[in-house]
Structures are given as structure tokens and as C-alpha cells.
Design a protein around this motif. Structure first.
Motif, PDB file in Angstrom:
ATOM      1  N   MET A 256       0.808  -1.338   0.041  1.00  8.49           N
ATOM      2  CA  MET A 256       0.002  -0.035  -0.124  1.00  8.49           C
ATOM      3  C   MET A 256       0.854   1.187   0.000  1.00  8.49           C
ATOM      4  N   LEU A 257       0.450   2.172  -0.990  1.00 10.47           N
ATOM      5  CA  LEU A 257       1.353   3.569  -0.857  1.00 10.47           C
ATOM      6  C   LEU A 257       0.813   4.589   0.073  1.00 10.47           C
TER       7      LEU A 257
ATOM      8  N   LEU B  88      -9.494  10.087  -4.811  1.00  4.18           N
ATOM      9  CA  LEU B  88     -10.751  10.146  -4.675  1.00  4.18           C
ATOM     10  C   LEU B  88     -11.053   9.975  -3.196  1.00  4.18           C
ATOM     11  N   SER B  89     -12.418  10.194  -2.871  1.00  2.00           N
ATOM     12  CA  SER B  89     -12.931   9.925  -1.532  1.00  2.00           C
ATOM     13  C   SER B  89     -12.811   8.638  -1.096  1.00  2.00           C
ATOM     14  N   GLN B  90     -13.101   8.215   0.287  1.00  2.00           N
ATOM     15  CA  GLN B  90     -13.265   6.725   0.790  1.00  2.00           C
ATOM     16  C   GLN B  90     -14.405   6.137   0.285  1.00  2.00           C
ATOM     17  N   GLU B  91     -15.483   6.930   0.018  1.00  2.00           N
ATOM     18  CA  GLU B  91     -16.588   6.400  -0.447  1.00  2.00           C
ATOM     19  C   GLU B  91     -16.572   5.946  -1.777  1.00  2.00           C
ATOM     20  N   LEU B  92     -15.789   6.333  -2.672  1.00  2.00           N
ATOM     21  CA  LEU B  92     -15.805   5.998  -3.701  1.00  2.00           C
ATOM     22  C   LEU B  92     -14.426   5.118  -4.193  1.00  2.00           C
ATOM     23  N   ALA B  93     -13.702   4.592  -3.135  1.00  2.00           N
ATOM     24  CA  ALA B  93     -12.632   3.761  -3.261  1.00  2.00           C
ATOM     25  C   ALA B  93     -12.713   2.366  -3.528  1.00  2.00           C
ATOM     26  N   TYR B  94     -13.788   1.639  -3.104  1.00  2.00           N
ATOM     27  CA  TYR B  94     -13.861   0.234  -3.328  1.00  2.00           C
ATOM     28  C   TYR B  94     -14.393  -0.023  -4.811  1.00  2.00           C
ATOM     29  N   PRO B  95     -15.424   0.719  -5.240  1.00  2.00           N
ATOM     30  CA  PRO B  95     -15.908   0.617  -6.581  1.00  2.00           C
ATOM     31  C   PRO B  95     -14.830   0.907  -7.640  1.00  2.00           C
TER      32      PRO B  95
ATOM     33  N   ILE C 226      -6.052   3.462   7.540  1.00  2.00           N
ATOM     34  CA  ILE C 226      -5.108   2.298   6.770  1.00  2.00           C
ATOM     35  C   ILE C 226      -5.530   0.812   6.739  1.00  2.00           C
ATOM     36  N   GLU C 227      -5.825   0.453   7.829  1.00  2.00           N
ATOM     37  CA  GLU C 227      -6.291  -1.077   8.065  1.00  2.00           C
ATOM     38  C   GLU C 227      -7.427  -1.297   7.139  1.00  2.00           C
ATOM     39  N   GLY C 228      -8.500  -0.548   7.019  1.00  2.00           N
ATOM     40  CA  GLY C 228      -9.653  -0.476   6.420  1.00  2.00           C
ATOM     41  C   GLY C 228      -9.466  -0.559   5.041  1.00  2.00           C
ATOM     42  N   LEU C 229      -8.641   0.272   4.681  1.00  2.00           N
ATOM     43  CA  LEU C 229      -8.351   0.472   3.103  1.00  2.00           C
ATOM     44  C   LEU C 229      -7.464  -0.718   2.577  1.00  2.00           C
ATOM     45  N   ALA C 230      -6.565  -1.191   3.421  1.00  2.00           N
ATOM     46  CA  ALA C 230      -5.735  -2.457   3.313  1.00  2.00           C
ATOM     47  C   ALA C 230      -6.504  -3.545   3.092  1.00  2.00           C
ATOM     48  N   SER C 231      -7.567  -3.742   3.814  1.00  2.00           N
ATOM     49  CA  SER C 231      -8.244  -4.999   4.130  1.00  2.00           C
ATOM     50  C   SER C 231      -9.138  -4.922   2.598  1.00  2.00           C
ATOM     51  N   LYS C 232      -9.347  -3.771   2.031  1.00  2.00           N
ATOM     52  CA  LYS C 232     -10.312  -3.704   0.795  1.00  2.00           C
ATOM     53  C   LYS C 232      -9.375  -3.533  -0.514  1.00  2.00           C
ATOM     54  N   GLY C 233      -8.050  -3.822  -0.398  1.00  2.00           N
ATOM     55  CA  GLY C 233      -7.118  -3.860  -1.396  1.00  2.00           C
ATOM     56  C   GLY C 233      -6.897  -2.523  -2.165  1.00  2.00           C
ATOM     57  N   ILE C 234      -7.105  -1.501  -1.527  1.00  2.00           N
ATOM     58  CA  ILE C 234      -6.938  -0.033  -1.986  1.00  2.00           C
ATOM     59  C   ILE C 234      -5.545   0.266  -2.315  1.00  2.00           C
ATOM     60  N   ASP C 235      -4.959   0.511  -3.395  1.00  2.00           N
ATOM     61  CA  ASP C 235      -3.791   0.892  -3.636  1.00  2.00           C
ATOM     62  C   ASP C 235      -2.833   1.951  -2.655  1.00  2.00           C
TER      63      ASP C 235
END
Length: 129
Positions: free
Chosen positions: A1-2, A77-84, A108-117
Motif C-alpha cells: 500500500m502506498l 478520490l474519496s473513501q466512499e468511492l474507493a472500493y468501486p 489504513i487497515e480498512g483501506l488495506a483490507s479492501k485492497g486499495i492501492d
């Protein structure tokens, strides 16, 4: 994760630009940041003609797809738009990295668990006018 803009992690800065004239006030080899709006195409064309890397602030999945096709290095982008958007980026093998605007390390952990770059803090963005 960057992670961009964290006080203990060194990384590149993004220079938020809203005109071609403002580009003259950025360091060479910097990554330019544009808002995805009506004027963005002129800025992107200038950046491409001058071999300048750029990122885009986006607000929809459509903007993400267009941004990828326009050769953006990063899509912010926003956190809400990140996953799609990340799901589409993974499915279509985007070259652009997906970066979520964040205010603190708690996400950080929430984004990492969803595979966000990646995650970008405001400290990594320098406004140039």
C-alpha cells in the motif's frame, strides 16, 4: 500500500495545478495534480506534450475510467468511492494507482483490507497558483 504525506514516510509530492502558467512554478519531474473538470483536457494535453506525469482528483467511476485512458499516474478520490473504483481498476488492470484522500492513520487497515492501492494526506499536496 502506498502512503503519501505521512511525516515519517518519504515520498513524492503532488503539485495541484489549475492552469498551464502554474506549471512553470513547479519543480522539474514533479507530478501535477488536476481536478477532473471541463478544463482538465487542455491541462492533460499540455502535460502529455511535455512528458509530464499527472494525477487527477476524481468524483465518479466514469472519471476514473476516463482518467486511466488519459494516462493519469494516480487517481485521487474519496473513501466512499474507493472500493468501486479499485474493483474496476483491478478488473481492467489500470496502470493508474488509486489513492484515497485521508486525514489520519485510522483508515489504513480498512483501506488495506479492501485492497486499495494507497492513501494520500493533505501534506503531500502542494497548491500552486
Amino acid at each position: 500500500m502506498l502512503i503519501f504525506g505521512h511525516p515519517h514516510i518519504e515520498n513524492e509530492k503532488l503539485y495541484h495545478i489549475n492552469s498551464i502558467q502554474a506549471i512553470e512554478h513547479t519543480p522539474s519531474n514533479s507530478v501535477l495534480l488536476f481536478d477532473f473538470d471541463a478544463e482538465v483536457y487542455e491541462l492533460i494535453e499540455y502535460a502529455k506534450e511535455n512528458a509530464l506525469e499527472f494525477a487527477l482528483n476524481i468524483s465518479s467511476l466514469k472519471d476514473a475510467i476516463l482518467g486511466e485512458n488519459l494516462d493519469a499516474k494516480y487517481l485521487l478520490l474519496s473513501q466512499e468511492l474507493a472500493y468501486p473504483v479499485q474493483k474496476a481498476a483491478d478488473a481492467y488492470l489500470f496502470d493508474a494507482k488509486i489513492l484515497v484522500h485521508g486525514e489520519n492513520e485510522d483508515i489504513i487497515e480498512g483501506l488495506a483490507s479492501k485492497g486499495i492501492d494507497g492513501l494520500i494526506f493533505a501534506q503531500a499536496i502542494i497548491k500552486v497558483s
